[in-house]
Scaffold this motif. Structure first.
Motif, PDB file in Angstrom:
ATOM      1  N   PHE A 176       0.832  -1.206   0.000  1.00  0.00           N
ATOM      2  CA  PHE A 176       0.000   0.000   0.000  1.00  0.00           C
ATOM      3  C   PHE A 176       0.866   1.256   0.000  1.00  0.00           C
ATOM      4  CE2 PHE A 176      -3.448  -2.717   1.972  1.00  0.00           C
ATOM      5  CZ  PHE A 176      -4.156  -2.825   0.776  1.00  0.00           C
ATOM      6  N   GLN A 177       1.958   1.237   0.719  1.00  0.00           N
ATOM      7  CA  GLN A 177       2.855   2.392   0.736  1.00  0.00           C
ATOM      8  C   GLN A 177       3.455   2.619  -0.652  1.00  0.00           C
ATOM      9  OE1 GLN A 177       3.282   4.672   3.027  1.00  0.00           O
ATOM     10  NE2 GLN A 177       4.723   5.779   1.741  1.00  0.00           N
ATOM     11  N   GLU A 178       3.858   1.561  -1.311  1.00  0.00           N
ATOM     12  CA  GLU A 178       4.396   1.685  -2.670  1.00  0.00           C
ATOM     13  C   GLU A 178       3.347   2.270  -3.617  1.00  0.00           C
ATOM     14  OE1 GLU A 178       6.205  -1.863  -4.247  1.00  0.00           O
ATOM     15  OE2 GLU A 178       7.145  -2.293  -2.317  1.00  0.00           O
ATOM     16  N   LEU A 179       2.122   1.800  -3.486  1.00  0.00           N
ATOM     17  CA  LEU A 179       1.049   2.329  -4.334  1.00  0.00           C
ATOM     18  C   LEU A 179       0.786   3.802  -4.058  1.00  0.00           C
ATOM     19  CD1 LEU A 179      -1.459  -0.654  -4.266  1.00  0.00           C
ATOM     20  CD2 LEU A 179      -0.080   0.118  -6.207  1.00  0.00           C
ATOM     21  N   ARG A 180       0.769   4.182  -2.787  1.00  0.00           N
ATOM     22  CA  ARG A 180       0.577   5.600  -2.433  1.00  0.00           C
ATOM     23  C   ARG A 180       1.694   6.455  -3.033  1.00  0.00           C
ATOM     24  NH1 ARG A 180      -1.544   3.389   2.475  1.00  0.00           N
ATOM     25  NH2 ARG A 180       0.527   3.257   3.373  1.00  0.00           N
ATOM     26  N   GLU A 181       2.915   5.982  -2.953  1.00  0.00           N
ATOM     27  CA  GLU A 181       4.050   6.730  -3.500  1.00  0.00           C
ATOM     28  C   GLU A 181       3.953   6.845  -5.016  1.00  0.00           C
ATOM     29  OE1 GLU A 181       7.459   4.669  -1.966  1.00  0.00           O
ATOM     30  OE2 GLU A 181       7.091   5.379   0.095  1.00  0.00           O
ATOM     31  N   GLU A 182       3.519   5.766  -5.665  1.00  0.00           N
ATOM     32  CA  GLU A 182       3.361   5.796  -7.114  1.00  0.00           C
ATOM     33  C   GLU A 182       2.269   6.786  -7.527  1.00  0.00           C
ATOM     34  OE1 GLU A 182       2.321   2.800 -10.803  1.00  0.00           O
ATOM     35  OE2 GLU A 182       3.052   1.958  -8.919  1.00  0.00           O
ATOM     36  N   VAL A 183       1.166   6.796  -6.809  1.00  0.00           N
ATOM     37  CA  VAL A 183       0.090   7.752  -7.090  1.00  0.00           C
ATOM     38  C   VAL A 183       0.597   9.184  -6.904  1.00  0.00           C
ATOM     39  CG1 VAL A 183      -2.130   8.627  -6.250  1.00  0.00           C
ATOM     40  CG2 VAL A 183      -1.822   6.179  -6.631  1.00  0.00           C
ATOM     41  N   GLU A 184       1.345   9.427  -5.862  1.00  0.00           N
ATOM     42  CA  GLU A 184       1.878  10.774  -5.617  1.00  0.00           C
ATOM     43  C   GLU A 184       2.847  11.189  -6.724  1.00  0.00           C
ATOM     44  OE1 GLU A 184       2.143  14.447  -4.439  1.00  0.00           O
ATOM     45  OE2 GLU A 184       0.705  12.999  -3.647  1.00  0.00           O
ATOM     46  N   ARG A 185       3.681  10.254  -7.201  1.00  0.00           N
ATOM     47  CA  ARG A 185       4.583  10.561  -8.324  1.00  0.00           C
ATOM     48  C   ARG A 185       3.775  10.913  -9.569  1.00  0.00           C
ATOM     49  NH1 ARG A 185       7.528   6.240  -6.160  1.00  0.00           N
ATOM     50  NH2 ARG A 185       6.578   4.788  -7.634  1.00  0.00           N
ATOM     51  N   ASP A 186       2.700  10.166  -9.823  1.00  0.00           N
ATOM     52  CA  ASP A 186       1.850  10.454 -10.982  1.00  0.00           C
ATOM     53  C   ASP A 186       1.189  11.818 -10.850  1.00  0.00           C
ATOM     54  OD1 ASP A 186       2.498   8.044 -12.128  1.00  0.00           O
ATOM     55  OD2 ASP A 186       0.609   7.057 -11.617  1.00  0.00           O
ATOM     56  N   ARG A 187       0.717  12.143  -9.661  1.00  0.00           N
ATOM     57  CA  ARG A 187       0.098  13.465  -9.437  1.00  0.00           C
ATOM     58  C   ARG A 187       1.097  14.585  -9.678  1.00  0.00           C
ATOM     59  NH1 ARG A 187      -3.235  12.306  -3.878  1.00  0.00           N
ATOM     60  NH2 ARG A 187      -5.012  11.318  -4.862  1.00  0.00           N
ATOM     61  N   THR A 188       2.292  14.412  -9.162  1.00  0.00           N
ATOM     62  CA  THR A 188       3.339  15.427  -9.346  1.00  0.00           C
ATOM     63  C   THR A 188       3.674  15.581 -10.825  1.00  0.00           C
ATOM     64  OG1 THR A 188       4.230  14.989  -7.156  1.00  0.00           O
ATOM     65  CG2 THR A 188       5.700  16.053  -8.742  1.00  0.00           C
ATOM     66  N   ARG A 189       3.797  14.469 -11.525  1.00  0.00           N
ATOM     67  CA  ARG A 189       4.101  14.494 -12.954  1.00  0.00           C
ATOM     68  C   ARG A 189       2.978  15.213 -13.712  1.00  0.00           C
ATOM     69  NH1 ARG A 189       4.253   9.179 -13.980  1.00  0.00           N
ATOM     70  NH2 ARG A 189       6.210   9.059 -12.859  1.00  0.00           N
ATOM     71  N   PHE A 190       1.739  14.913 -13.371  1.00  0.00           N
ATOM     72  CA  PHE A 190       0.605  15.569 -14.035  1.00  0.00           C
ATOM     73  C   PHE A 190       0.607  17.068 -13.761  1.00  0.00           C
ATOM     74  CE2 PHE A 190      -3.633  17.326 -13.975  1.00  0.00           C
ATOM     75  CZ  PHE A 190      -4.044  17.066 -15.255  1.00  0.00           C
ATOM     76  N   ARG A 191       0.763  17.455 -12.492  1.00  0.00           N
ATOM     77  CA  ARG A 191       0.765  18.886 -12.147  1.00  0.00           C
ATOM     78  C   ARG A 191       1.855  19.627 -12.902  1.00  0.00           C
ATOM     79  NH1 ARG A 191      -0.545  17.136  -6.687  1.00  0.00           N
ATOM     80  NH2 ARG A 191       1.660  16.956  -6.280  1.00  0.00           N
ATOM     81  N   THR A 192       3.034  19.038 -12.977  1.00  0.00           N
ATOM     82  CA  THR A 192       4.158  19.676 -13.659  1.00  0.00           C
ATOM     83  C   THR A 192       3.870  19.824 -15.149  1.00  0.00           C
ATOM     84  OG1 THR A 192       5.687  18.756 -12.037  1.00  0.00           O
ATOM     85  CG2 THR A 192       6.630  19.489 -14.130  1.00  0.00           C
ATOM     86  N   THR A 193       3.366  18.769 -15.767  1.00  0.00           N
ATOM     87  CA  THR A 193       3.059  18.797 -17.197  1.00  0.00           C
ATOM     88  C   THR A 193       1.948  19.797 -17.488  1.00  0.00           C
ATOM     89  OG1 THR A 193       3.720  16.486 -17.390  1.00  0.00           O
ATOM     90  CG2 THR A 193       2.361  17.379 -19.161  1.00  0.00           C
ATOM     91  N   PHE A 194       0.901  19.785 -16.681  1.00  0.00           N
ATOM     92  CA  PHE A 194      -0.222  20.700 -16.848  1.00  0.00           C
ATOM     93  C   PHE A 194       0.255  22.144 -16.760  1.00  0.00           C
ATOM     94  CE2 PHE A 194      -3.776  23.171 -15.172  1.00  0.00           C
ATOM     95  CZ  PHE A 194      -4.804  22.820 -16.033  1.00  0.00           C
ATOM     96  N   ALA A 195       1.031  22.447 -15.741  1.00  0.00           N
ATOM     97  CA  ALA A 195       1.486  23.819 -15.526  1.00  0.00           C
ATOM     98  C   ALA A 195       2.433  24.286 -16.627  1.00  0.00           C
ATOM     99  CB  ALA A 195       2.167  23.933 -14.164  1.00  0.00           C
ATOM    100  N   ALA A 196       3.275  23.393 -17.124  1.00  0.00           N
ATOM    101  CA  ALA A 196       4.299  23.778 -18.097  1.00  0.00           C
ATOM    102  C   ALA A 196       3.814  23.741 -19.544  1.00  0.00           C
ATOM    103  CB  ALA A 196       5.506  22.853 -17.951  1.00  0.00           C
ATOM    104  N   SER A 197       2.630  23.223 -19.789  1.00  0.00           N
ATOM    105  CA  SER A 197       2.149  23.074 -21.163  1.00  0.00           C
ATOM    106  C   SER A 197       1.995  24.428 -21.849  1.00  0.00           C
ATOM    107  CB  SER A 197       0.799  22.353 -21.167  1.00  0.00           C
ATOM    108  OG  SER A 197       0.298  22.308 -22.493  1.00  0.00           O
TER     109      SER A 197
END
Length: 107
Positions: free
Chosen positions: A20-41
């Motif tokens: 579960f911790q690994e999954l939470r970390e993976e979700v957080e990495r995906d959220r960060t990646r999305f936020r960065t891509t969205f903001a920089a587009s």
């Protein structure tokens, strides 16, 4: 240790907690990646609710293109802001519900 169904589990709780911790970390990495891509587009981008069209987020490119300040847009709809033709939302909502995406939309 007993599982949800009351039967003995074959894996210890710490193993499940690790997964579960690994999954939470993976979700957080995906959220960060999305936020960065969205903001920089460089493409003006709006995230809004499908149900009612209320704008949840816009990127800097949207603000630069439209002249709106982010705070003046969040919580309103494209119709409130006169961003779309009146019938456009009615045309795209069924497409989004059915296919989950829009491609090559003539507005």
């Amino acid at each position: 240790e007993l599982g949800r169904d009351g039967r003995k589990t074959t894996r210890p709780a710490h193993w499940r907690d690790g997964i579960f911790q690994e999954l939470r970390e993976e979700v957080e990495r995906d959220r960060t990646r999305f936020r960065t891509t969205f903001a920089a587009s460089p493409v003006a981008t709006v995230l809004s609710r499908l149900e009612d069209g209320v704008i949840l987020h816009v990127n800097d490119s949207f603000c630069a293109l439209t002249g709106y300040v982010r705070e003046d847009v969040i919580g309103r709809t494209a119709r409130d802001l006169s961003l779309w033709a009146d019938d456009l939302r009615g045309r795209i909502s069924p497409e989004l519900r059915e296919h989950g995406t829009l491609l090559n939309l003539d507005s």
